[in-house]
Write a protein that holds these residues in place. Structure first.
Motif, mmCIF file in Angstrom:
data_model
loop_
_atom_site.group_PDB
_atom_site.id
_atom_site.type_symbol
_atom_site.label_atom_id
_atom_site.label_comp_id
_atom_site.label_asym_id
_atom_site.label_seq_id
_atom_site.Cartn_x
_atom_site.Cartn_y
_atom_site.Cartn_z
ATOM 1 N N GLU A 168 0.848 -1.163 0.000
ATOM 2 C CA GLU A 168 0.000 0.000 0.000
ATOM 3 C C GLU A 168 0.896 1.229 0.000
ATOM 4 O O GLU A 168 1.780 1.365 0.838
ATOM 5 C CB GLU A 168 -0.873 0.031 1.266
ATOM 6 N N LEU A 169 0.646 2.088 -0.964
ATOM 7 C CA LEU A 169 1.420 3.317 -1.060
ATOM 8 C C LEU A 169 0.430 4.454 -1.208
ATOM 9 O O LEU A 169 -0.245 4.579 -2.224
ATOM 10 C CB LEU A 169 2.344 3.253 -2.268
ATOM 11 N N GLU A 170 0.318 5.268 -0.168
ATOM 12 C CA GLU A 170 -0.657 6.337 -0.152
ATOM 13 C C GLU A 170 0.028 7.675 -0.352
ATOM 14 O O GLU A 170 1.042 7.975 0.284
ATOM 15 C CB GLU A 170 -1.383 6.347 1.198
ATOM 16 N N GLN A 171 -0.559 8.481 -1.225
ATOM 17 C CA GLN A 171 -0.058 9.822 -1.434
ATOM 18 C C GLN A 171 -1.094 10.827 -0.956
ATOM 19 O O GLN A 171 -2.291 10.629 -1.132
ATOM 20 C CB GLN A 171 0.217 10.086 -2.925
ATOM 21 N N CYS B 234 4.148 10.772 0.893
ATOM 22 C CA CYS B 234 4.026 9.420 0.363
ATOM 23 C C CYS B 234 4.297 8.459 1.516
ATOM 24 O O CYS B 234 5.388 8.485 2.083
ATOM 25 C CB CYS B 234 5.030 9.214 -0.766
ATOM 26 N N SER C 96 4.173 4.465 3.032
ATOM 27 C CA SER C 96 4.158 3.047 2.663
ATOM 28 C C SER C 96 3.752 2.181 3.843
ATOM 29 O O SER C 96 4.058 2.493 4.987
ATOM 30 C CB SER C 96 5.549 2.634 2.175
ATOM 31 N N CYS D 6 5.005 8.987 -6.449
ATOM 32 C CA CYS D 6 6.082 8.307 -5.739
ATOM 33 C C CYS D 6 6.047 6.836 -6.119
ATOM 34 O O CYS D 6 4.982 6.247 -6.281
ATOM 35 C CB CYS D 6 5.973 8.497 -4.236
ATOM 36 N N GLY E 270 2.251 5.206 -6.010
ATOM 37 C CA GLY E 270 1.129 5.872 -5.402
ATOM 38 C C GLY E 270 0.176 6.354 -6.482
ATOM 39 O O GLY E 270 0.470 6.259 -7.675
ATOM 40 N N THR E 271 -0.956 6.883 -6.051
ATOM 41 C CA THR E 271 -1.979 7.313 -7.005
ATOM 42 C C THR E 271 -1.704 8.694 -7.581
ATOM 43 O O THR E 271 -2.374 9.134 -8.489
ATOM 44 C CB THR E 271 -3.365 7.317 -6.350
ATOM 45 N N GLY F 89 -2.509 4.980 -9.672
ATOM 46 C CA GLY F 89 -1.076 4.881 -9.915
ATOM 47 C C GLY F 89 -0.796 3.881 -11.012
ATOM 48 O O GLY F 89 -1.710 3.338 -11.626
#
Lengths: 112, 114
Positions: free
Chosen positions: A3-6, A23, A25, A89, A103-104, B42
């Motif tokens: 999970e990678l949140e921006q 960013c 993780s 990121c 990330g999104t 993403g």
């Protein structure tokens, strides 16, 4: 799964203002990459961070990887219209063949 | 160096049609990747290759096939196009050593399946 949140997802700032994009993780990062994307174009590499506490700067853009290596921030000083775009990121979590999880993205608009 | 090149830039397909997205790099990179980027999302890894003759699945491989007969080229094949494959496709390449250098991205192929 990774999970990678921006945050934020989008940002509108007045020219000359400072801004920060984060960013985060869910896993330890072996490498964190920042890219910039303009609409309809590919990704342009900005910076790569690997060590906890590492900080890199290029012109008015500074990126830092925190000590625990699970969060990175991208800071732009005195923003300009040329900074507008989508910032992504990408995380290397040490699996696969240098695979990056992305990330999104954060859409930055700079108002002149 | 041209870097990573992709063709075509844009394509419209009908459901069930097939096509090949081309990707080439002239940097002598061993590793090559295919990602797709959906609106507001993403990039998701479709397939990757660690060298000529070697490919492996990424996160979202269903509906796609790849081949890597040379170091330079890494084509992505869609056999039976579906609306869910409407996306922007990016090809990337990198050196083999983790952390040595970033991935270099092509300009993308915008695909619309109707």
């Amino acid at each position: 799964s990774q999970e990678l949140e921006q945050s934020p997802q989008s940002l509108i700032v007045q020219e000359g203002k400072n801004l920060t994009i984060n960013c985060t993780s869910s896993k330890t990062l072996y490498g964190l990459y920042w890219y910039k994307q303009k609409y309809g174009e590919g990704l342009i590499f900005l910076m790569m961070l690997q060590k906890g506490g590492e900080e890199k700067s290029h012109e008015k853009i500074t990126a830092k990887l925190d000590e625990k290596k699970q969060q990175s921030s991208l800071h732009i000083t005195a923003s300009q219209p040329s900074h507008a775009g989508i910032y992504l990121c990408g995380a290397d979590t040490g699996t696969g063949a240098n695979n990056l999880f992305f990330g999104t993205g954060t859409r930055l608009t700079v108002i002149p | 160096n041209a870097g990573v090149t992709q063709t075509p830039k844009f394509r419209i397909l009908k459901i069930g049609q097939s096509m090949t997205l081309q990707c080439a790099q002239d940097m002598n990179h061993n590793y090559m990747y295919w990602y797709r980027q959906d609106p507001g999302m993403g990039l998701k890894l479709i397939y990757y290759s660690v060298g000529a003759g070697i490919t492996d699945k990424g996160e979202v491989p269903n509906g796609y096939n790849v081949s890597r007969s040379t170091t330079e080229d890494f084509p992505l094949r869609l056999e039976l196009a579906a609306p869910s494959q409407t996306s922007v496709y990016f090809c990337a390449s990198s050196y083999a050593t983790r952390g040595a250098e970033t991935q270099y991205f092509g300009p993308g192929t915008r695909l619309l399946v109707l």
